[in-house]
Design a protein around this motif. Structure first.
Motif, mmCIF file in Angstrom:
data_model
loop_
_atom_site.group_PDB
_atom_site.id
_atom_site.type_symbol
_atom_site.label_atom_id
_atom_site.label_comp_id
_atom_site.label_asym_id
_atom_site.label_seq_id
_atom_site.Cartn_x
_atom_site.Cartn_y
_atom_site.Cartn_z
ATOM 1 N N ARG A 90 0.803 -1.217 0.000
ATOM 2 C CA ARG A 90 0.000 0.000 0.000
ATOM 3 C C ARG A 90 0.841 1.274 0.000
ATOM 4 O O ARG A 90 0.374 2.326 0.417
ATOM 5 C CB ARG A 90 -0.958 0.056 1.191
ATOM 6 C CG ARG A 90 -1.740 -1.211 1.369
ATOM 7 C CD ARG A 90 -2.814 -1.014 2.379
ATOM 8 N NE ARG A 90 -3.363 -2.285 2.824
ATOM 9 C CZ ARG A 90 -4.499 -2.400 3.477
ATOM 10 N NH1 ARG A 90 -5.208 -1.337 3.764
ATOM 11 N NH2 ARG A 90 -4.936 -3.579 3.867
ATOM 12 N N MET A 92 1.618 3.555 -2.246
ATOM 13 C CA MET A 92 1.275 3.903 -3.614
ATOM 14 C C MET A 92 2.215 4.944 -4.209
ATOM 15 O O MET A 92 2.557 4.874 -5.381
ATOM 16 C CB MET A 92 -0.181 4.394 -3.706
ATOM 17 C CG MET A 92 -1.193 3.337 -3.293
ATOM 18 S SD MET A 92 -0.907 1.701 -4.000
ATOM 19 C CE MET A 92 -1.386 1.974 -5.675
ATOM 20 N N ARG A 93 2.658 5.940 -3.400
ATOM 21 C CA ARG A 93 3.565 6.946 -3.967
ATOM 22 C C ARG A 93 4.875 6.292 -4.370
ATOM 23 O O ARG A 93 5.454 6.606 -5.397
ATOM 24 C CB ARG A 93 3.812 8.057 -2.963
ATOM 25 C CG ARG A 93 2.629 8.952 -2.771
ATOM 26 C CD ARG A 93 3.027 10.224 -2.012
ATOM 27 N NE ARG A 93 1.923 10.724 -1.215
ATOM 28 C CZ ARG A 93 0.931 11.453 -1.711
ATOM 29 N NH1 ARG A 93 0.925 11.787 -2.986
ATOM 30 N NH2 ARG A 93 -0.050 11.860 -0.935
ATOM 31 N N LEU A 158 -1.676 3.840 -12.795
ATOM 32 C CA LEU A 158 -1.347 3.964 -11.370
ATOM 33 C C LEU A 158 -1.675 5.373 -10.893
ATOM 34 O O LEU A 158 -2.280 5.559 -9.836
ATOM 35 C CB LEU A 158 0.151 3.694 -11.152
ATOM 36 C CG LEU A 158 0.556 2.258 -10.854
ATOM 37 C CD1 LEU A 158 2.062 2.118 -10.942
ATOM 38 C CD2 LEU A 158 0.059 1.834 -9.479
ATOM 39 N N ALA A 159 -1.236 6.348 -11.713
ATOM 40 C CA ALA A 159 -1.470 7.740 -11.325
ATOM 41 C C ALA A 159 -2.961 8.050 -11.239
ATOM 42 O O ALA A 159 -3.390 8.860 -10.419
ATOM 43 C CB ALA A 159 -0.787 8.672 -12.328
ATOM 44 N N GLY A 161 -5.092 6.170 -10.137
ATOM 45 C CA GLY A 161 -5.670 5.503 -8.962
ATOM 46 C C GLY A 161 -6.468 4.257 -9.283
ATOM 47 O O GLY A 161 -7.348 3.854 -8.530
ATOM 48 N N TYR A 162 -6.161 3.621 -10.380
ATOM 49 C CA TYR A 162 -6.933 2.453 -10.750
ATOM 50 C C TYR A 162 -6.633 1.233 -9.882
ATOM 51 O O TYR A 162 -7.407 0.296 -9.832
ATOM 52 C CB TYR A 162 -6.655 2.080 -12.220
ATOM 53 C CG TYR A 162 -7.343 2.953 -13.226
ATOM 54 C CD1 TYR A 162 -7.184 2.719 -14.588
ATOM 55 C CD2 TYR A 162 -8.171 4.003 -12.855
ATOM 56 C CE1 TYR A 162 -7.812 3.492 -15.542
ATOM 57 C CE2 TYR A 162 -8.802 4.804 -13.792
ATOM 58 C CZ TYR A 162 -8.612 4.534 -15.145
ATOM 59 O OH TYR A 162 -9.235 5.300 -16.090
ATOM 60 N N PHE A 163 -5.445 1.222 -9.278
ATOM 61 C CA PHE A 163 -5.033 -0.008 -8.604
ATOM 62 C C PHE A 163 -4.829 0.202 -7.119
ATOM 63 O O PHE A 163 -4.488 1.293 -6.657
ATOM 64 C CB PHE A 163 -3.730 -0.533 -9.221
ATOM 65 C CG PHE A 163 -3.788 -0.692 -10.701
ATOM 66 C CD1 PHE A 163 -2.846 -0.107 -11.517
ATOM 67 C CD2 PHE A 163 -4.799 -1.456 -11.286
ATOM 68 C CE1 PHE A 163 -2.907 -0.253 -12.897
ATOM 69 C CE2 PHE A 163 -4.869 -1.596 -12.657
ATOM 70 C CZ PHE A 163 -3.918 -0.983 -13.466
ATOM 71 N N ASP A 164 -5.038 -0.853 -6.358
ATOM 72 C CA ASP A 164 -4.641 -0.854 -4.961
ATOM 73 C C ASP A 164 -4.167 -2.260 -4.621
ATOM 74 O O ASP A 164 -4.040 -3.102 -5.503
ATOM 75 C CB ASP A 164 -5.785 -0.400 -4.049
ATOM 76 C CG ASP A 164 -6.923 -1.415 -3.996
ATOM 77 O OD1 ASP A 164 -7.917 -1.115 -3.317
ATOM 78 O OD2 ASP A 164 -6.820 -2.505 -4.613
ATOM 79 N N HIS A 165 -3.940 -2.497 -3.328
ATOM 80 C CA HIS A 165 -3.312 -3.758 -2.954
ATOM 81 C C HIS A 165 -4.208 -4.954 -3.249
ATOM 82 O O HIS A 165 -3.764 -6.094 -3.216
ATOM 83 C CB HIS A 165 -2.956 -3.749 -1.458
ATOM 84 C CG HIS A 165 -4.171 -3.679 -0.588
ATOM 85 N ND1 HIS A 165 -4.883 -2.506 -0.410
ATOM 86 C CD2 HIS A 165 -4.806 -4.631 0.115
ATOM 87 C CE1 HIS A 165 -5.904 -2.745 0.385
ATOM 88 N NE2 HIS A 165 -5.897 -4.021 0.716
ATOM 89 N N ARG A 166 -5.514 -4.681 -3.546
ATOM 90 C CA ARG A 166 -6.389 -5.824 -3.802
ATOM 91 C C ARG A 166 -6.486 -6.127 -5.280
ATOM 92 O O ARG A 166 -6.662 -7.270 -5.675
ATOM 93 C CB ARG A 166 -7.786 -5.542 -3.244
ATOM 94 C CG ARG A 166 -7.785 -5.290 -1.757
ATOM 95 C CD ARG A 166 -9.053 -4.589 -1.315
ATOM 96 N NE ARG A 166 -9.194 -3.291 -1.953
ATOM 97 C CZ ARG A 166 -10.316 -2.568 -1.915
ATOM 98 N NH1 ARG A 166 -11.376 -3.015 -1.277
ATOM 99 N NH2 ARG A 166 -10.371 -1.400 -2.514
ATOM 100 N N ARG A 167 -6.407 -5.101 -6.090
ATOM 101 C CA ARG A 167 -6.536 -5.279 -7.544
ATOM 102 C C ARG A 167 -5.408 -4.528 -8.256
ATOM 103 O O ARG A 167 -5.391 -3.312 -8.264
ATOM 104 C CB ARG A 167 -7.877 -4.723 -8.048
ATOM 105 C CG ARG A 167 -9.077 -5.598 -7.725
ATOM 106 C CD ARG A 167 -9.121 -6.793 -8.656
ATOM 107 N NE ARG A 167 -10.320 -7.596 -8.419
ATOM 108 C CZ ARG A 167 -10.429 -8.542 -7.513
ATOM 109 N NH1 ARG A 167 -9.393 -8.818 -6.727
ATOM 110 N NH2 ARG A 167 -11.563 -9.213 -7.370
#
Lengths: 199, 664, 348
Positions: A90, A92-93, A158-159, A161-167
């Protein structure tokens, strides 16, 4: 009634990491593209082994810049891997920064290789060696460029915000493609730059 | 950008799949139909991703190519019927025999099997679609455009003319200046894209998309056949694509791969070509053998004998198929030791085929044959398979091959294996699955007639070719002298080929008549065992109203096969209707693993296919800027296609989309 | 025994002797001519050790495989039509049965295949190399669509070049080196040996041997272009003496008689660019050497017999007879043609 029906277990929905269709798809793609490079290197060895003239005709290849470039490409792979790890944790940056750095390194590889090409005294029509050298490295370059477009698009997603630790399946899938491109380079490098030193 | 929103609920990311029933006519079933049906008219036509539509397109298009290749053959047979005829010029004859080979081998023999597999796999496996529906559509469009591309120069009298195996240096620029070989080279690279993505689709579908409980040892043999062929293709196709690409580079860019004066080697072409070519011929027969292995048991009223042996022999044949390519090059002057190895391997490869033949024989012997049209085709197929295989054993012996090679003996062999092991099962397969595709039975009378005319015509046409070859008649000659002793066999062959063509015509007439006036078919008119016969004829867009739970190889025969087999659940299963969905399972045991979201119809595959073909057109015509523009268009199409979608849960769901999902 | 029996036995012996004579005579009359049936029939005729083991292999394989096919066909027909006890039409056969079919069938097939493979490899060994060192070496180069034949000798003045017709001494192994001047061709004289590709840039070779005097037809067997169908050659096997006579004659330059100057200058003017005649200024290297044109039985790589009429037709209408051949249809007036023919008829 089979046992499968009894379990009321929740199942993931959609493209979930390595259970996604895309993961299997990119694995199959790697098999077929890997085979392509296999046949390219077979072509090289077949023609080189039957050559009546001195091989390579312009003398042994220089190793310094290509060697450095190899390290640059490998580093780029490391940062793609790092990007994935950051997403999992998580961060993300950090994942964004990793991907950007990987992209920079990849572009660096392309620039350095184009420069190296321009400094060679032959092109793909000069002689058989030139045909082989530029076709093989050219195919690889094409794969690198496709890979760079993929990295760019992943950076964009990524920028956004399409993704996170689940997808984040696209990052895993695109990342694997990039690692493949780098692994292939190791084989190409060994064949074109290292094996001439063996005979 | 924002950090991960912790409040986004996880329910859209995982859930327990609902189990239930959805009988025809219920609200649930109608909702499913709405979800899965394509738009009507040209919109649906261009954007559909329904595997059944795509499969049918493959079947029809490949069949049209079969007819085109057949006409090319008939014209050649007119020329060869008598010695010293001048119906065709030598150049015309060269183009005809080349295009005949290209059409049959690349545009018919694999695509027709892709058609069957595309249509039937999800139905046989208990799934709602293939793993990559849009990729499926792409593979068809590229196939269509590649076929058009390959024929583009034919009307100009500039068709490829160096034989379907296109040996250099004759196929090089020095001896063949026209666009013909460039059309062939670029067209083949384009077609290779279709074959490769199609193969990837089959592989992933097999490993991911089976119904729960359909473990790997319960899938139909057609599936094993196509899977094996697909795995082989992803390894083998790059070899021929590379060969053609290198040839194009030599011809149009000035490289020296095959340029003898500059160190290039003509044998390199032969190696690259046959390293692909031999696995390819197994890829075009193993799925067809699978058709027989699945359909013949239905007409013997018993399961196939030796399922595991047949599945294993399929894989063994394909594996060995990678180790025999030199048998196409026995006369090239390679060292005797190498020839011996490949000769032995070429003999050994008949052993897995023997397994299959005896499995079929045993199935017939222990079963109770039902004498209708499909059965006739499958029984006839066994005879033709054996003849083709045995003539292959003769060519596998090096000393004999040094006489037989490049004579009509090989032409006889290859037609027995290609028509016998591909065309006959295909036609039998169409008779078998026509009720499923169209909801009507084909005419039995016309069917039996078409079989006998085809069988007699085929043997009359091609058996004498063995004799012609033994009498020394070389391949690819446009005429021959009267004193060579080949006149009688040639006239027999020409007559036989026209009789065979009449049989195909009868088959076509049967199709057309039956489409209009065939007896309406139930979902299982043959009382067959596999899952595709559990759905209505023709199947609804969603295939299965509920994903079944499978407990044996023969779900529809379980009640009569004895107590040992499990009991599948066909009426009750996973509903999976929050949008287009199906179940994903583990590769070997088929335990449910993931709920897969299937894409809606899309125009991207059509456009990507079109732009790819135009890239190759640009390369052919040396239009650099146009080519680059089309390549950019391809990238754009691909990006649009790959853009992470909420509906497919390829990205983190937005809050807004959650509200939408709640309304679904 | 009584007279009729002994008479009968004599009669039988007489018939037997008659058949033996026919069989003995048959190989001696192996000479093929234009009227012979199937001059490329290697399956039934073989005249040397490079091809006879293969011919026998072919018979054994064919016989065995036909027998195997017959057995399987019989099994199939029997399986289809055999009588079965009546059962409930809805019943389905049991799943796990019939494996012995596969074990036995595959087992027998494997044994037969194994034996065939061994036999094939033994045959390969037998034909791969000549029994003793070749008495003669020659080089055949494939051209579109004719054959250049070079007889080498340690002494270069004794080497010579001819085209499309090869002479060899009977009973001796001959090494044939194979090259190509353009595309891939294949050298094949079926009644004497199997075929080998002639690949540009590669030096292949094979050996042939004829144990019986006569003419043996050959044919190019690798698609090489529009006139692949008309790229034939002939091998003439002669006794040692006849071969030597032929060889000596071929070594010499062209013997030209007087009174053929018009034809000769026409030749040098119009034909010498491609064709060579030793003993003249014609040194063209793209087409058959014509030094001893009249010693050859066929012209245009086996297309026509070598008669003055055919030769004249070939010169003026080559593109009609062999469309696409490198020989153009020469536009000649009747006088020119006569002069040229007169000149060519001296090239013995």
């Amino acid at each position: 009634m089979s046992e499968a029906m009894q379990s009321a277990q929740a199942l993931p929905v959609g493209s979930e990491g390595k259970r996604s269709g895309g993961w299997w798809g990119v694995l199959a793609l790697i098999v077929t593209e890997g085979s392509l490079f296999g046949y390219l290197l077979f072509t090289y060895f077949y023609l080189a082994s039957q050559s009546e003239q001195h091989w390579p005709p312009d003398g042994l290849p220089v190793l310094l810049m290509p060697g450095v470039n190899t390290l640059i490409l490998l580093a780029s792979s490391v940062f793609v891997w790092a990007c994935e790890r950051c997403i999992q944790r998580r961060l993300m940056r950090w994942s964004l920064a990793s991907m950007a750095l990987a992209l920079m390194l990849g572009i660096g590889f392309v620039v350095i290789q184009l420069n190296e090409w321009s400094k060679l005294g032959y092109d793909m029509t000069s002689n058989l060696y030139g045909s082989l050298y530029f076709t093989i490295t050219g195919f690889h370059m094409l794969h690198v460029i496709v890979g760079l477009v993929i990295l760019m698009v992943l950076l964009l997603w990524l920028a956004l915000g399409y993704f996170d630790h689940r997808r984040y399946a696209a990052v895993t899938i695109g990342g694997l493609y990039w690692h493949f491109v780098d692994a292939v380079w190791l084989f190409v490098f060994t064949t074109l730059y290292l094996t001439p030193y063996l005979y | 950008m924002k950090d991960v929103d912790q409040s986004t609920p996880d329910s859209s990311l995982s859930r327990v799949p609902e189990v239930g029933c959805a009988p025809i006519g219920s609200a649930t079933e109608r909702r499913l139909a709405e979800l899965w049906e394509s738009a009507p008219g040209w919109r649906g036509w261009l954007s559909t991703v329904d595997h059944k539509t795509i499969g049918m397109r493959y079947l029809v298009t490949a069949f049209i190519f079969l007819l085109m290749g057949g006409v090319e053959a008939l014209i050649m047979r007119l020329q060869l019927a008598r010695p010293d005829q001048t119906l065709l010029t030598p150049e015309q004859y060269s183009q005809l025999f080349t295009m005949h080979g290209v059409t049959m081998i690349f545009l018919y023999s694999l695509p027709i099997l892709s058609g069957f597999s595309n249509y039937l796999w999800p139905l046989m496996l208990g799934s709602r679609d293939m793993a990559f529906p849009r990729l499926n559509a792409l593979s068809y469009w590229v196939f269509l455009f590649a076929g058009i591309f390959l024929y583009a120069s034919f009307p100009l009298g500039e068709a490829p003319n160096a034989g379907w195996f296109n040996y250099v240096p004759f196929a090089g620029l020095e001896y063949n200046t026209g666009p013909n070989i460039d059309v062939y080279a670029l067209g083949m690279v384009l077609l290779g894209i279709s074959t490769t993505v199609g193969a990837i689709n089959f592989i992933v579908t097999l490993f991911r998309m089976r119904a729960p409980g359909m473990s790997i040892d319960r899938v139909p043999i057609l599936v094993w056949g196509t899977l094996t062929a697909s795995v082989a293709n992803i390894f083998a196709v790059p070899s021929v694509s590379l060969a053609f690409f290198l040839l194009w580079l030599d011809r149009q860019v000035g490289t020296h791969f095959f340029d003898v004066l500059n160190g290039g080697k003509p044998l390199l072409w032969q190696h690259l070509f046959w390293m692909f070519g031999h696995p390819w011929v197994y890829a075009v027969v193993l799925p067809a053998m699978g058709i027989v292995s699945d359909a013949l048991p239905t007409f013997c009223r018993r399961p196939l004998v030796g399922y595991s042996a047949v599945a294993l022999s399929t894989m063994a044949t394909m594996l060995l198929g990678f180790g025999v390519w030199i048998h196409h090059m026995f006369a090239t002057g390679l060292p005797t030791l190498a020839l011996s190895f490949f000769s032995a391997a070429s003999m050994v490869i008949s052993i897995p085929s023997a397994v299959a033949v005896f499995a079929w024989l045993a199935t017939i012997w222990l079963g109770r044959p039902v004498f209708n049209t499909p059965f006739l085709f499958f029984a006839g197929f066994v005879i033709l398979f054996v003849i083709g295989g045995l003539s292959g054993v003769m060519t596998a012996a090096v000393p004999l091959d040094l006489q037989l090679n490049e004579t009509y003996f090989v032409v006889a062999h290859l037609h027995y294996v290609l028509l016998g092991i591909n065309v006959f099962p295909v036609v039998g397969g169409i008779y078998y699955w026509f009720p499923k595709f169209f909801g009507r039975m084909m005419s039995e009378t016309l069917g039996k007639w078409s079989f006998w005319v085809m069988f007699v015509g085929f043997n009359l046409g091609f058996f004498p070719m063995h004799v012609a070859g033994l009498l020394g008649m070389p391949r690819r000659i446009y005429t021959y002298a009267p004193h060579m002793g080949w006149t009688t066999v040639n006239i027999l062959t020409s007559v036989g080929s026209f009789v065979f063509a009449a049989g195909i015509l009868l088959f076509l007439v049967n199709i057309l008549v039956s489409l209009k006036r065939g007896v309406p078919a139930t979902s299982n008119p043959w009382d067959a065992p596999t899952l595709e016969w559990a759905v209505p004829s023709p199947p609804p867009a969603y295939n299965f109203a509920v994903i079944p739970f499978v407990a044996s190889r023969h779900p529809l025969w379980e009640d009569r096969l004895g107590e040992g087999t499990g009991r599948s659940s066909l009426e009750q299963g996973y509903l999976l209707m929050e949008g287009r969905e199906t179940i994903g399972t583990t590769p070997l045991d088929a335990t449910p693993d993931i709920i897969l979201k299937m894409p809606d119809d899309s125009y991207a595959p059509f456009f990507l296919g079109l732009f790819s073909a135009l890239v190759f057109a640009g390369l052919l015509l040396h239009w650099r800027d146009f080519t680059l523009l089309m390549a950019a268009a391809c990238s754009l199409s691909l990006m649009v296609w790959m853009w992470p979608r909420n509906a497919l849960v390829q990205r983190v769901p937005d809050i807004e989309c959650d509200k939408e999902a709640a309304h679904v | 025994m009584n007279n009729s029996e002994s008479g009968f036995r004599h009669g039988v012996a007489g018939h037997y002797a008659f058949f033996l004579c026919i069989l003995a005579a048959a190989p001696a009359s192996a000479a093929s001519s234009e009227n012979d049936v199937a001059p490329l029939n290697y399956f039934l005729h073989s005249y040397g050790p490079a091809s006879t083991p293969t011919m026998v292999l072919g018979w054994v394989f064919a016989a065995l495989l036909i027998a195997i096919f017959g057995s399987i066909a019989l099994l199939l027909v029997w399986a289809v039509f055999r009588k079965r006890p009546a059962v409930d039409p809805r019943s389905i056969g049991r799943e796990d049965e019939g494996m012995p079919w596969i074990y036995i069938g595959t087992g027998i097939s494997a044994c037969i295949l194994f034996a065939l493979a061994i036999y094939a490899l033994i045959t390969l060994n037998a034909i791969a190399n000549p029994t003793h060192a070749p008495a003669l070496t020659l080089t055949v180069t494939g051209y579109d669509w004719w054959w250049k034949v070079e007889y080498e000798d340690d002494d270069p003045t004794r080497s010579f070049v001819t085209a499309n017709e090869i002479h060899i001494p009977v009973g001796q192994p001959v090494l044939v080196k194979l090259k190509s001047a353009d595309v891939i061709h294949a050298f094949w004289v079926p009644m004497l040996a199997g075929k080998t590709q002639m690949i540009p840039g590669l030096a292949n070779q094979q050996w042939i041997q004829a144990d019986v005097e006569g003419l043996y037809s050959g044919q190019c067997t690798q698609y090489c272009g529009v006139q692949h169908a008309h790229m034939g050659l002939e091998v003439v096997a002669q006794s040692e003496d006849e071969f030597r006579t032929w060889q000596d004659a071929q070594r010499g330059d062209a013997e030209m008689t007087a009174g053929i100057n018009a034809g000769k200058s026409l030749f040098l003017d119009r034909c010498a660019g491609c064709h060579a005649i030793r003993g003249t200024e014609a040194v063209g290297a793209h087409a058959p050497d014509l030094t001893h044109l009249n010693s050859r039985r066929l012209i245009a790589a086996g297309l026509l017999t070598n008669t003055p009429d055919h030769l004249a037709q070939w010169i003026t209408h080559a593109q009609d007879l062999k469309p696409g051949a490198r020989m153009p249809s020469m536009a000649l007036t009747a006088t020119e043609l006569n002069a040229l023919s007169a000149f060519l008829s001296t090239l013995n």
